[in-house]
Design a protein around this motif. Structure first.
Motif, PDB file in Angstrom:
ATOM      1  N   GLN A 135       0.844  -1.197   0.000  1.00 18.89           N
ATOM      2  CA  GLN A 135       0.000   0.000   0.000  1.00 18.89           C
ATOM      3  C   GLN A 135       0.881   1.249   0.000  1.00 18.89           C
ATOM      4  OE1 GLN A 135      -3.583   0.053   0.212  1.00 18.89           O
ATOM      5  NE2 GLN A 135      -3.468   2.248  -0.027  1.00 18.89           N
ATOM      6  N   SER A 136       1.866   1.242   0.893  1.00 22.28           N
ATOM      7  CA  SER A 136       2.742   2.401   1.047  1.00 22.28           C
ATOM      8  C   SER A 136       3.596   2.606  -0.209  1.00 22.28           C
ATOM      9  CB  SER A 136       3.599   2.160   2.289  1.00 22.28           C
ATOM     10  OG  SER A 136       4.709   2.962   2.275  1.00 22.28           O
ATOM     11  N   PHE A 137       4.067   1.515  -0.802  1.00 28.92           N
ATOM     12  CA  PHE A 137       4.911   1.591  -1.998  1.00 28.92           C
ATOM     13  C   PHE A 137       4.136   2.187  -3.166  1.00 28.92           C
ATOM     14  CE2 PHE A 137       7.638   0.122  -5.415  1.00 28.92           C
ATOM     15  CZ  PHE A 137       8.898   0.192  -4.855  1.00 28.92           C
ATOM     16  N   TYR A 138       2.924   1.698  -3.346  1.00 27.33           N
ATOM     17  CA  TYR A 138       2.087   2.202  -4.443  1.00 27.33           C
ATOM     18  C   TYR A 138       1.658   3.650  -4.189  1.00 27.33           C
ATOM     19  CZ  TYR A 138       1.465  -1.939  -7.408  1.00 27.33           C
ATOM     20  OH  TYR A 138       1.658  -2.970  -8.294  1.00 27.33           O
ATOM     21  N   GLU A 139       1.311   3.962  -2.941  1.00 25.30           N
ATOM     22  CA  GLU A 139       0.871   5.330  -2.630  1.00 25.30           C
ATOM     23  C   GLU A 139       1.984   6.335  -2.899  1.00 25.30           C
ATOM     24  OE1 GLU A 139      -0.771   5.487   1.306  1.00 25.30           O
ATOM     25  OE2 GLU A 139      -2.691   4.677   0.632  1.00 25.30           O
ATOM     26  N   THR A 140       3.203   5.959  -2.512  1.00 26.31           N
ATOM     27  CA  THR A 140       4.377   6.805  -2.759  1.00 26.31           C
ATOM     28  C   THR A 140       4.528   7.055  -4.259  1.00 26.31           C
ATOM     29  OG1 THR A 140       5.464   5.875  -0.817  1.00 26.31           O
ATOM     30  CG2 THR A 140       6.880   6.934  -2.428  1.00 26.31           C
ATOM     31  N   THR A 141       4.330   5.988  -5.047  1.00 26.99           N
ATOM     32  CA  THR A 141       4.439   6.100  -6.509  1.00 26.99           C
ATOM     33  C   THR A 141       3.370   7.047  -7.041  1.00 26.99           C
ATOM     34  OG1 THR A 141       5.098   3.770  -6.518  1.00 26.99           O
ATOM     35  CG2 THR A 141       4.582   4.745  -8.643  1.00 26.99           C
ATOM     36  N   LEU A 142       2.139   6.842  -6.589  1.00 26.10           N
ATOM     37  CA  LEU A 142       1.017   7.639  -7.102  1.00 26.10           C
ATOM     38  C   LEU A 142       1.186   9.126  -6.773  1.00 26.10           C
ATOM     39  CD1 LEU A 142      -1.789   5.081  -6.203  1.00 26.10           C
ATOM     40  CD2 LEU A 142      -1.162   5.771  -8.526  1.00 26.10           C
ATOM     41  N   GLU A 143       1.678   9.410  -5.560  1.00 27.57           N
ATOM     42  CA  GLU A 143       1.904  10.819  -5.176  1.00 27.57           C
ATOM     43  C   GLU A 143       2.933  11.463  -6.102  1.00 27.57           C
ATOM     44  OE1 GLU A 143       3.011  10.754  -1.042  1.00 27.57           O
ATOM     45  OE2 GLU A 143       1.020  10.002  -0.459  1.00 27.57           O
ATOM     46  N   ALA A 144       4.008  10.719  -6.376  1.00 31.31           N
ATOM     47  CA  ALA A 144       5.073  11.255  -7.246  1.00 31.31           C
ATOM     48  C   ALA A 144       4.543  11.492  -8.652  1.00 31.31           C
ATOM     49  CB  ALA A 144       6.257  10.298  -7.280  1.00 31.31           C
ATOM     50  N   LEU A 145       3.644  10.632  -9.100  1.00 30.22           N
ATOM     51  CA  LEU A 145       3.109  10.764 -10.458  1.00 30.22           C
ATOM     52  C   LEU A 145       2.141  11.943 -10.573  1.00 30.22           C
ATOM     53  CD1 LEU A 145       2.574   7.000 -11.319  1.00 30.22           C
ATOM     54  CD2 LEU A 145       4.384   8.509 -12.160  1.00 30.22           C
ATOM     55  N   VAL A 146       1.406  12.204  -9.506  1.00 28.89           N
ATOM     56  CA  VAL A 146       0.526  13.383  -9.488  1.00 28.89           C
ATOM     57  C   VAL A 146       1.413  14.628  -9.564  1.00 28.89           C
ATOM     58  CG1 VAL A 146      -1.012  14.763  -8.027  1.00 28.89           C
ATOM     59  CG2 VAL A 146      -1.394  12.304  -8.257  1.00 28.89           C
ATOM     60  N   ASP A 147       2.486  14.599  -8.781  1.00 31.03           N
ATOM     61  CA  ASP A 147       3.428  15.717  -8.745  1.00 31.03           C
ATOM     62  C   ASP A 147       4.085  15.930 -10.119  1.00 31.03           C
ATOM     63  OD1 ASP A 147       4.807  17.737  -7.361  1.00 31.03           O
ATOM     64  OD2 ASP A 147       6.597  16.475  -7.287  1.00 31.03           O
ATOM     65  N   ARG A 173     -10.132  -2.433  -0.012  1.00 30.02           N
ATOM     66  CA  ARG A 173      -9.089  -1.584  -0.606  1.00 30.02           C
ATOM     67  C   ARG A 173      -9.363  -1.372  -2.105  1.00 30.02           C
ATOM     68  NH1 ARG A 173      -4.199  -1.355   2.709  1.00 30.02           N
ATOM     69  NH2 ARG A 173      -4.343  -2.846   4.416  1.00 30.02           N
ATOM     70  N   LEU A 174      -9.825  -2.431  -2.751  1.00 29.65           N
ATOM     71  CA  LEU A 174     -10.102  -2.352  -4.187  1.00 29.65           C
ATOM     72  C   LEU A 174     -11.230  -1.356  -4.472  1.00 29.65           C
ATOM     73  CD1 LEU A 174     -10.019  -3.175  -7.147  1.00 29.65           C
ATOM     74  CD2 LEU A 174     -11.193  -5.285  -6.574  1.00 29.65           C
ATOM     75  N   GLN A 175     -12.249  -1.390  -3.638  1.00 33.15           N
ATOM     76  CA  GLN A 175     -13.413  -0.496  -3.791  1.00 33.15           C
ATOM     77  C   GLN A 175     -12.966   0.969  -3.851  1.00 33.15           C
ATOM     78  OE1 GLN A 175     -16.800  -2.013  -3.653  1.00 33.15           O
ATOM     79  NE2 GLN A 175     -17.078  -0.086  -4.732  1.00 33.15           N
TER      80      GLN A 175
END
Length: 254
Positions: A135-147, A173-175
């Motif tokens: 969860q944390s790994f993907y969230e970190t990725t998603l934040e960087a991509l928004v940025d 989590r999927l929902q």
């Protein structure tokens, strides 16, 4: 003929020496680039020989000492470090190097190359059983991509995470992800964006799979009907397969 060739070679040798006087600064730059490249491949060699600590030190030296500004070799070094820390189950160090790596995606490497590397790393860590870490790994990725304003990869990454949660049966989590993905395919009035038909079908296909697994037939029917209304898409055959299979099952059920 031979004499002429020899004369031309001699001339071109002279030209190169002549050029050399004027491009001294460039030459220093070339030497620096070669040093950085050598450092990367030497460290990678150490890694292949199982000398992990020495390899990590080598990559670190490249990033902190040799490369004056963020560049491709630093990005590649961080990618190697992330994978190695993951393999060694050093998740704290892995996350910190990964965050560092993501700061390179705006300027140090091309968008295509960074996308390819990020998706590969996500595949690499997705075998992990630790749900919170993923969860944390993907969230970190998603934040960087928004940025980095990389909407396309943000969508792909979120979809990838959704599929991961589906495979692990993590439907709550999927929902949450399905909601975000769907929202990204709508206009500011909350209406499905006709230009995003292909993405919408991918989101519907994933939710259809979840509804099939959780036997939510009411929602399934609604999704199937909405999927059939989308005309502007060029979907992957697999996606259409999921949608039509769902329709077939529903008709049989009725």
């Amino acid at each position: 003929w031979e004499h002429t060739t020899h004369h031309n070679t001699a001339m071109s040798d002279m030209d190169e020496e002549y050029d050399f006087d004027y491009t001294d600064g460039d030459d220093d730059q070339d030497d620096e680039d070669i040093n950085i490249e050598n450092q990367y491949f030497n460290s990678k060699g150490l890694l292949s020989n199982g000398e992990e600590e020495a390899a990590l030190d080598g990559f670190d030296t490249l990033i902190t000492t040799l490369e004056e500004e963020k560049g491709e070799w630093g990005f590649k070094s961080l990618k190697q470090m992330v994978k190695l820390h993951f393999k060694r189950k050093e998740f704290g160090k892995m996350m910190s190097r990964y965050k560092q790596m993501l700061t390179y995606i705006k300027s140090a490497v091309t968008r295509n190359y960074s996308e390819k590397c990020i998706l590969k790393i996500l595949d690499f860590v997705s075998v992990c059983e630790e749900v919170e870490l993923l969860q944390s790994f993907y969230e970190t990725t998603l934040e960087a991509l928004v940025d980095a304003k990389n909407e396309r990869l943000w969508f792909k990454t979120n979809l990838k995470l959704g599929k991961l949660w589906f495979d692990k049966g993590e439907y709550t989590r999927l929902q949450k992800i399905l909601k975000e993905l769907h929202k990204s395919c709508q206009d500011e009035n909350g209406i499905d964006d006709a230009n995003k038909g292909t993405q919408l079908l991918e989101v519907f296909a994933l939710e259809i799979q979840m509804c099939t697994a959780t036997k939510n037939n009411k929602r399934l029917k609604e999704l199937y009907e909405r999927a059939l209304l989308i005309r502007s898409a060029i979907p992957h055959p697999l996606i259409m397969g999921v949608i039509h299979e769902c329709g077939g099952k529903m008709n049989m059920g009725e």
